[in-house]
Design an enzyme around this catalytic site. Structure first.
Site, PDB file in Angstrom:
ATOM      1  N   HIS A   1       1.336   1.547  -5.895  1.00  0.00           N
ATOM      2  CA  HIS A   1      -0.128   1.140  -5.802  1.00  0.00           C
ATOM      3  C   HIS A   1      -1.279   2.183  -6.171  1.00  0.00           C
ATOM      4  O   HIS A   1      -1.945   2.199  -6.911  1.00  0.00           O
ATOM      5  CB  HIS A   1      -0.590   0.770  -4.493  1.00  0.00           C
TER       6      HIS A   1
ATOM      7  N   HIS B   1       0.795  -1.220   0.103  1.00  0.00           N
ATOM      8  CA  HIS B   1       0.010  -0.125  -0.078  1.00  0.00           C
ATOM      9  C   HIS B   1       0.978   1.415  -0.067  1.00  0.00           C
ATOM     10  O   HIS B   1       1.021   1.928   1.139  1.00  0.00           O
ATOM     11  CB  HIS B   1      -0.970  -0.107   1.210  1.00  0.00           C
TER      12      HIS B   1
END
Ligand SMILES: Cc1nc2ccc(C(=O)NCC(C)C)cc2n2c(-c3cc(OC(C)(C)C)ccc3Cl)nnc12
Ligand SMILES: [Mg+2]
Ligand SMILES: [Zn+2]
Length: 344
Positions: free
Chosen positions: A85, A81
């Site tokens: 991303h 994350h």
């Protein structure tokens, strides 16, 4: 004082057309993870520009650049994350709007398109590499702030986005009148909260019914459900890319899950199987996740847009390849070489 946008960054953005000779940037087959890391901010601007959003909203390039650089800075270097991303999720949003012609076919207004792209960019900002249940179980600061309403991480991602919009020289919605401004923030919050897995489960049923019926783009509830489907598709879009890309992404996700599992063990609690590197079988979990969550979503979208069928086909190919690696993994386990099987 705000981050002075170096003229050379703005300059690079202006001529980042195909200077890096990246072709097929606007095709579903293109993997945004192939864009050089240092060029991601300028390709983000290119996406806003290609969709006609800079012209339509008369966005100031320096404001948009500053905003994007602060958003990039707002992501931590989590195992999955992270900013890459966010960039890849945003790129898929750009592909959907451009290839499905969402603005001209009146599936999205220019306002919804602009806020949608910004939502993709910011939807996981300041993620710590741990999920919502970890926040509540470990009584983190974020849980104390948001656990009463649920969607702890997603509320934090929205709050962080608001902080950036309120920074001097970063408010990309500065030219909006007060009605547009309120509408933009409501949309932004709704879109980011829609990326909570729990929220997605609640909506799957209503999304199916809406798709099965006739999509009515004058029905605000239909529009909301439709944009939620798109947000989740973007969040999962790496799975629609070629095998080596989707496999590498899944491995990054499990690296992050297993780190959370290790952390939970060190805190004396036992992680769920998916986050326990001793127990999890990635191929099994991936077959299940693609079957239960990813495929139904893209099949729903393909009923509205036949072009999406090619992505459904890639998803099925990738699932079949997880099945293959599952059986290989199984053979090693049966041969009592579990240790080696895990290294595979
Ligand atoms: C390849 C791939 N495998 C995954 C396997 C499992 C899970 C997981 O959380 N399972 C928990 C049980 C209860 C279902 C997520 C996975 N995942 C995601 C993802 C999606 C998210 O939320 C939306 C977008 C709303 C679905 C939120 C966070 C993440 Cl990491 N993105 N790619 C993946
Ligand atoms: Mg998220
Ligand atoms: Zn995400």
């Amino acid at each position: 004082y705000h981050m002075k946008v170096e003229e050379d960054i703005v300059q690079e953005i202006l001529n980042c057309k195909d200077e890096h000779n990246i072709k097929d940037f606007n095709k579903f087959e293109f993997s945004p993870r192939c864009v050089p890391y240092k060029h991601m901010p300028c390709y983000t601007i290119k996406m806003f520009n290609d969709l006609g959003l800079i012209k339509h909203w008369k966005l100031k390039l320096s404001t948009l650049t500053r905003f994007i650089l602060y958003v990039k800075k707002g992501y931590r270097d989590a195992l999955y994350h992270n900013w890459i991303h966010a960039f890849s999720v945003t790129h898929f949003g750009y592909l959907l709007i451009q290839n499905l012609n969402l603005i001209n076919e009146n599936y999205m207004t220019h306002m919804e398109a602009l806020v949608f792209l910004v939502s993709c960019l910011c939807h996981d900002i300041d993620h710590r590499g741990t999920n919502n249940s970890f926040q509540t179980k470990s009584s983190t600061v974020l849980a104390s702030l948001y656990s009463s309403e649920g969607s702890v991480m997603e509320r934090h991602h929205f709050a962080q986005t608001m902080c950036i919009l309120n920074k001097e020289g970063c408010n990309i919605f500065e030219n909006f009148n007060s009605e547009e401004y309120g509408q933009a923030l409501d949309l932004l919050k709704d879109n980011i909260l829609a990326t909570d897995l729990a929220c997605h489960f609640r909506m799957m049923k209503k999304q199916e019914e809406m798709i099965r019926g006739k999509f009515d783009n004058t029905d605000s509830e239909h529009k909301r459900l439709f944009i939620h489907i798109l947000m989740t598709c973007c969040d999962l879009s790496d799975q629609t890319k070629q095998w080596k890309v989707s496999k590498k992404t899944a491995e990054e996700i499990y690296d992050e899950f297993f780190s959370q599992g290790d952390l939970e063990k060190s805190m004396g609690s036992s992680p769920i199987e998916m986050m326990d590197r001793e127990r999890a079988s990635i191929p099994d979990l991936q077959v299940q996740f693609i079957t239960d969550i990813v495929l139904p979503l893209f099949i729903n979208l393909s009923t509205l847009f036949p072009m999406v069928q090619s992505l459904v086909d890639v998803l099925k190919e990738n699932r079949a390849l997880w099945e293959v690696s599952k059986s290989i993994f199984q053979k090693y386990v049966e041969a009592g070489m579990k240790g080696i099987a895990i290294l595979l």
